[in-house]
Design a protein around this motif. Structure first.
Motif, mmCIF file in Angstrom:
data_model
loop_
_atom_site.group_PDB
_atom_site.id
_atom_site.type_symbol
_atom_site.label_atom_id
_atom_site.label_comp_id
_atom_site.label_asym_id
_atom_site.label_seq_id
_atom_site.Cartn_x
_atom_site.Cartn_y
_atom_site.Cartn_z
ATOM 1 N N LEU A 11 0.832 -1.200 0.000
ATOM 2 C CA LEU A 11 0.000 0.000 0.000
ATOM 3 C C LEU A 11 0.870 1.254 0.000
ATOM 4 O O LEU A 11 0.650 2.175 -0.794
ATOM 5 C CB LEU A 11 -0.928 -0.001 1.219
ATOM 6 C CG LEU A 11 -1.833 1.198 1.386
ATOM 7 C CD1 LEU A 11 -2.781 1.321 0.197
ATOM 8 C CD2 LEU A 11 -2.623 1.089 2.672
ATOM 9 N N VAL A 12 1.877 1.286 0.865
ATOM 10 C CA VAL A 12 2.767 2.449 0.934
ATOM 11 C C VAL A 12 3.493 2.648 -0.391
ATOM 12 O O VAL A 12 3.517 3.759 -0.930
ATOM 13 C CB VAL A 12 3.772 2.303 2.098
ATOM 14 C CG1 VAL A 12 4.829 3.406 2.049
ATOM 15 C CG2 VAL A 12 3.063 2.320 3.433
ATOM 16 N N SER A 13 4.079 1.586 -0.929
ATOM 17 C CA SER A 13 4.837 1.742 -2.172
ATOM 18 C C SER A 13 3.927 2.071 -3.357
ATOM 19 O O SER A 13 4.326 2.824 -4.253
ATOM 20 C CB SER A 13 5.683 0.501 -2.451
ATOM 21 O OG SER A 13 4.884 -0.623 -2.672
ATOM 22 N N SER A 14 2.718 1.568 -3.369
ATOM 23 C CA SER A 14 1.778 1.878 -4.457
ATOM 24 C C SER A 14 1.380 3.348 -4.462
ATOM 25 O O SER A 14 1.342 3.989 -5.521
ATOM 26 C CB SER A 14 0.525 1.018 -4.346
ATOM 27 O OG SER A 14 0.834 -0.334 -4.476
ATOM 28 N N VAL A 15 1.106 3.871 -3.305
ATOM 29 C CA VAL A 15 0.719 5.286 -3.233
ATOM 30 C C VAL A 15 1.925 6.170 -3.535
ATOM 31 O O VAL A 15 1.801 7.184 -4.214
ATOM 32 C CB VAL A 15 0.084 5.626 -1.860
ATOM 33 C CG1 VAL A 15 -0.215 7.105 -1.756
ATOM 34 C CG2 VAL A 15 -1.187 4.810 -1.670
ATOM 35 N N ASP A 17 4.325 5.403 -5.576
ATOM 36 C CA ASP A 17 4.454 5.346 -7.039
ATOM 37 C C ASP A 17 3.423 6.240 -7.717
ATOM 38 O O ASP A 17 3.721 6.889 -8.722
ATOM 39 C CB ASP A 17 4.299 3.913 -7.539
ATOM 40 C CG ASP A 17 5.475 3.027 -7.164
ATOM 41 O OD1 ASP A 17 6.515 3.552 -6.697
ATOM 42 O OD2 ASP A 17 5.344 1.791 -7.314
ATOM 43 N N ALA A 18 2.220 6.276 -7.175
ATOM 44 C CA ALA A 18 1.174 7.140 -7.740
ATOM 45 C C ALA A 18 1.551 8.609 -7.613
ATOM 46 O O ALA A 18 1.319 9.404 -8.533
ATOM 47 C CB ALA A 18 -0.159 6.870 -7.051
ATOM 48 N N LEU A 69 10.854 1.469 1.711
ATOM 49 C CA LEU A 69 9.671 1.597 0.849
ATOM 50 C C LEU A 69 9.609 2.940 0.145
ATOM 51 O O LEU A 69 8.990 3.069 -0.909
ATOM 52 C CB LEU A 69 8.395 1.381 1.674
ATOM 53 C CG LEU A 69 8.255 0.027 2.342
ATOM 54 C CD1 LEU A 69 7.045 0.027 3.242
ATOM 55 C CD2 LEU A 69 8.175 -1.066 1.305
ATOM 56 N N LEU A 70 10.225 3.935 0.758
ATOM 57 C CA LEU A 70 10.168 5.268 0.185
ATOM 58 C C LEU A 70 11.454 5.522 -0.550
ATOM 59 O O LEU A 70 11.648 6.242 -1.382
ATOM 60 C CB LEU A 70 9.954 6.315 1.277
ATOM 61 C CG LEU A 70 8.678 6.153 2.089
ATOM 62 C CD1 LEU A 70 8.623 7.174 3.201
ATOM 63 C CD2 LEU A 70 7.449 6.270 1.208
#
Length: 70
Positions: A11-15, A17-18, A69-70
């Protein structure tokens, strides 16, 4: 809403990336109405801030440091 710890890193990495995608999209010279995209980016950034703060609460259980993740 309860997010399973195994999904939290995704969830963290997807957002994240968005957010990166929207930032690069705003650099495009083909956009006509930037205001909508800027508003969407602002909401994504606020959402990322929220989920990263929530992630810190489960970071030790998940086992993946937020910095990775960031």
């Amino acid at each position: 809403m309860e997010i399973p710890n195994t999904w939290a890193p995704m969830l963290v990495s997807s957002v994240r990336d968005a957010v990166l995608y929207q930032e690069n999209l705003l650099k495009s010279e083909t956009l006509r109405d930037r205001a909508d995209y800027e508003e969407h980016l602002l909401q994504l950034i606020q959402f990322l801030e929220f989920i990263t703060s929530e992630y810190k609460d489960v970071e030790s259980e998940v086992g993946i440091p937020l910095e990775k993740l960031l």
